[in-house]
Design a protein around this motif. Structure first.
Motif, PDB file in Angstrom:
ATOM      1  N   ILE A 219      29.401 -30.863  56.707  1.00 33.48           N
ATOM      2  CA  ILE A 219      28.080 -31.097  55.800  1.00 33.48           C
ATOM      3  C   ILE A 219      26.892 -30.616  56.284  1.00 33.48           C
ATOM      4  O   ILE A 219      26.382 -29.623  55.538  1.00 33.48           O
ATOM      5  N   ILE A 220      26.698 -30.763  57.449  1.00 33.41           N
ATOM      6  CA  ILE A 220      25.261 -30.558  57.902  1.00 33.41           C
ATOM      7  C   ILE A 220      25.193 -29.034  58.168  1.00 33.41           C
ATOM      8  O   ILE A 220      24.079 -28.425  57.565  1.00 33.41           O
ATOM      9  N   SER A 221      26.003 -28.482  58.593  1.00 30.25           N
ATOM     10  CA  SER A 221      25.848 -26.967  58.974  1.00 30.25           C
ATOM     11  C   SER A 221      25.880 -26.121  57.561  1.00 30.25           C
ATOM     12  O   SER A 221      25.270 -25.129  57.465  1.00 30.25           O
ATOM     13  N   THR A 222      26.642 -26.509  56.538  1.00 30.08           N
ATOM     14  CA  THR A 222      26.632 -25.843  55.280  1.00 30.08           C
ATOM     15  C   THR A 222      25.052 -26.143  54.757  1.00 30.08           C
ATOM     16  O   THR A 222      24.842 -25.128  54.113  1.00 30.08           O
ATOM     17  N   LEU A 223      24.800 -27.461  54.757  1.00 38.41           N
ATOM     18  CA  LEU A 223      23.438 -27.601  54.394  1.00 38.41           C
ATOM     19  C   LEU A 223      22.211 -26.647  54.930  1.00 38.41           C
ATOM     20  O   LEU A 223      21.524 -26.220  54.088  1.00 38.41           O
ATOM     21  N   PHE A 224      22.256 -26.567  56.291  1.00 38.33           N
ATOM     22  CA  PHE A 224      21.440 -25.512  56.926  1.00 38.33           C
ATOM     23  C   PHE A 224      21.627 -23.990  56.598  1.00 38.33           C
ATOM     24  O   PHE A 224      20.647 -23.433  56.409  1.00 38.33           O
ATOM     25  N   GLY A 225      22.832 -23.818  56.138  1.00 36.37           N
ATOM     26  CA  GLY A 225      23.097 -22.311  55.760  1.00 36.37           C
ATOM     27  C   GLY A 225      22.463 -21.997  54.663  1.00 36.37           C
ATOM     28  O   GLY A 225      22.017 -21.070  54.263  1.00 36.37           O
ATOM     29  N   LEU A 226      22.795 -22.964  53.392  1.00 37.60           N
ATOM     30  CA  LEU A 226      22.071 -22.839  52.312  1.00 37.60           C
ATOM     31  C   LEU A 226      20.591 -22.871  52.291  1.00 37.60           C
ATOM     32  O   LEU A 226      19.883 -22.231  51.698  1.00 37.60           O
ATOM     33  N   THR A 227      20.081 -23.636  53.143  1.00 37.84           N
ATOM     34  CA  THR A 227      18.729 -24.016  53.292  1.00 37.84           C
ATOM     35  C   THR A 227      18.027 -22.742  53.858  1.00 37.84           C
ATOM     36  O   THR A 227      16.827 -22.091  53.310  1.00 37.84           O
ATOM     37  N   GLU A 228      18.802 -21.926  54.628  1.00 35.02           N
ATOM     38  CA  GLU A 228      18.141 -20.836  55.265  1.00 35.02           C
ATOM     39  C   GLU A 228      18.085 -19.701  54.292  1.00 35.02           C
ATOM     40  O   GLU A 228      16.970 -18.810  54.291  1.00 35.02           O
ATOM     41  N   ILE A 229      19.003 -19.495  53.461  1.00 38.94           N
ATOM     42  CA  ILE A 229      19.128 -18.431  52.436  1.00 38.94           C
ATOM     43  C   ILE A 229      18.138 -18.967  51.615  1.00 38.94           C
ATOM     44  O   ILE A 229      17.043 -17.656  51.098  1.00 38.94           O
ATOM     45  N   ALA A 230      17.940 -20.023  50.926  1.00 38.79           N
ATOM     46  CA  ALA A 230      16.971 -20.279  49.838  1.00 38.79           C
ATOM     47  C   ALA A 230      15.589 -20.269  50.347  1.00 38.79           C
ATOM     48  O   ALA A 230      14.555 -20.023  49.643  1.00 38.79           O
ATOM     49  N   SER A 231      15.387 -20.508  51.550  1.00 38.22           N
ATOM     50  CA  SER A 231      13.897 -20.527  52.134  1.00 38.22           C
ATOM     51  C   SER A 231      13.175 -19.123  51.854  1.00 38.22           C
ATOM     52  O   SER A 231      12.370 -19.150  51.833  1.00 38.22           O
ATOM     53  N   GLU A 232      14.011 -17.881  51.770  1.00 38.81           N
ATOM     54  CA  GLU A 232      13.434 -16.775  51.581  1.00 38.81           C
ATOM     55  C   GLU A 232      12.553 -16.583  50.432  1.00 38.81           C
ATOM     56  O   GLU A 232      11.453 -16.232  50.505  1.00 38.81           O
ATOM     57  N   LEU A 233      12.971 -17.294  49.436  1.00 36.39           N
ATOM     58  CA  LEU A 233      12.169 -17.275  47.941  1.00 36.39           C
ATOM     59  C   LEU A 233      11.028 -18.128  48.190  1.00 36.39           C
ATOM     60  O   LEU A 233      10.045 -17.816  47.679  1.00 36.39           O
ATOM     61  N   PHE A 234      11.146 -19.408  48.817  1.00 35.56           N
ATOM     62  CA  PHE A 234       9.965 -19.969  49.235  1.00 35.56           C
ATOM     63  C   PHE A 234       8.779 -19.446  50.194  1.00 35.56           C
ATOM     64  O   PHE A 234       7.638 -19.729  49.811  1.00 35.56           O
ATOM     65  N   ILE A 235       9.366 -18.769  51.255  1.00 28.25           N
ATOM     66  CA  ILE A 235       8.414 -18.075  51.780  1.00 28.25           C
ATOM     67  C   ILE A 235       7.703 -16.985  50.918  1.00 28.25           C
ATOM     68  O   ILE A 235       6.357 -16.839  51.275  1.00 28.25           O
ATOM     69  N   LEU A 236       8.356 -16.287  50.116  1.00 31.57           N
ATOM     70  CA  LEU A 236       7.638 -15.278  49.453  1.00 31.57           C
ATOM     71  C   LEU A 236       6.701 -15.621  48.376  1.00 31.57           C
ATOM     72  O   LEU A 236       5.792 -15.311  48.045  1.00 31.57           O
ATOM     73  N   TYR A 237       7.001 -16.879  47.643  1.00 32.32           N
ATOM     74  CA  TYR A 237       6.378 -17.260  46.524  1.00 32.32           C
ATOM     75  C   TYR A 237       5.679 -18.571  46.572  1.00 32.32           C
ATOM     76  O   TYR A 237       5.025 -18.944  45.516  1.00 32.32           O
ATOM     77  N   VAL A 238       6.084 -19.399  47.604  1.00 32.28           N
ATOM     78  CA  VAL A 238       5.221 -20.688  47.818  1.00 32.28           C
ATOM     79  C   VAL A 238       4.401 -20.755  48.903  1.00 32.28           C
ATOM     80  O   VAL A 238       2.914 -20.861  48.690  1.00 32.28           O
ATOM     81  N   SER A 239       4.898 -20.427  50.202  1.00 28.01           N
ATOM     82  CA  SER A 239       3.830 -20.494  51.383  1.00 28.01           C
ATOM     83  C   SER A 239       4.732 -19.938  52.615  1.00 28.01           C
ATOM     84  O   SER A 239       5.790 -20.181  52.711  1.00 28.01           O
TER      85      SER A 239
END
Length: 306
Positions: free
Chosen positions: A104-124
């Motif tokens: 569970i934990i490794s999967t959540l971190f895998g998903l977070t790593e991918i999704a974070s790219e959008l937040f980097i570009l468009y949030v902060s």
């Protein structure tokens, strides 16, 4: 995909050695992921910032097209890496609580790593810290699962059949990747072609007003060729998992993934080299394919909770 539902791999010596060879290749993939991430982003806030926003002296923000393409590939690779790794990891004799926690934990971190790219570009840009942290923790935790799986198959006792609840857990987590993959597909399509009939035509046949050149056969074939096998494998995995659920029409649903993914891949050639009005076919097959992926992911999510 025999190990999804069966055990006693060690009693089948040819299968056992093939699984060991596969795990060794997964280990090489895990090791190379560190080098790939470092060569692309680096391991510091500054180096990751430069990738997304360019050098402060010559700022050049990464395009949504490039970003979505990166996310598209990363989602696909992580989904299958974890699907197969965790299916084998479940056969080990380690503590069930320990296995479930790692999964569970490794999967959540895998998903977070991918999704974070959008937040980097468009949030902060501060989300760069989230990306770096997620990458390190994903690598460490999935690496632990991989090493434990290798140790078990090399040195420990007989494997055992996975419990139904744990199989459903892997099913649930993979369906999250299917959902993310569907969302990223929309981003790729929108950033490259847009969602209008004219914009799709212009993407393939060119538009002098915006200095867009027509697509070449060579350039299109470089995209067409790898997508033939990648979408076939993806469709097979999703269709295979559909067999585990009680739903009418699951065979036709699975078959439609193969047909629609092929037509979506082929439609660009038809627009460019047969008739521009076939852009409607490109849009239709893409939307239908994403609708089927969305529907199947929701089916898998619902089934994994029952």
């Amino acid at each position: 995909m025999r190990f999804f539902i069966s055990a006693n791999i060690k009693e089948n010596r040819p299968l056992y050695y093939l699984v060991l060879a596969f795990l060794l290749l997964l280990l090489l993939y895990w090791l190379s992921s560190w080098f790939f991430f470092y060569s692309k982003y680096g391991f510091t806030y500054t180096s990751v910032f430069k990738y997304f926003f360019g050098d402060p002296s010559f700022p050049e923000k990464i395009s949504l097209s490039q970003l979505s393409e990166d996310m598209h590939i990363e989602t696909f690779l992580k989904a299958f890496y974890l699907l197969v790794l965790f299916s084998l990891f479940l056969l080990s004799s380690f503590s069930e609580r320990w296995k479930v926690s790692l999964i569970i934990i490794s999967t959540l971190f895998g998903l977070t790593e991918i999704a974070s790219e959008l937040f980097i570009l468009y949030v902060s840009p501060l989300f760069i810290y989230i990306k770096l942290t997620s990458f390190f923790l994903f690598q460490i935790l999935s690496g632990i699962a991989l090493f434990l799986t290798l140790i078990f198959f090399l040195f420990m006792g007989e494997d055992k059949a996975s419990g139904t609840s744990n199989i459903k857990l892997v099913l649930f987590l993979f369906s999250l990747f299917v959902l993310l993959f569907t969302f990223v597909n929309f981003l790729v399509f929108f950033s490259k072609m847009g969602f209008t009939f004219e914009s799709v035509k212009s993407y393939y046949i060119g538009d002098p007003q915006i200095f867009a050149k027509p697509k070449t056969f060579e350039g299109m074939f470089k995209v067409f060729h790898p997508h033939l096998i990648s979408m076939a494998v993806y469709s097979l995995a999703v269709a295979h998992l559909l067999l585990f659920i009680n739903s009418k029409g699951k065979f036709w649903l699975g078959l439609s993934l193969f047909v629609l993914s092929f037509l979506d891949n082929l439609a660009g050639f038809l627009v460019r080299f047969v008739h521009p009005e076939l852009a409607i076919l490109k849009m239709l097959t893409f939307l239908l394919l994403q609708a089927v992926l969305l529907y199947t992911s929701l089916l898998l999510l619902l089934h994994s909770r029952t």
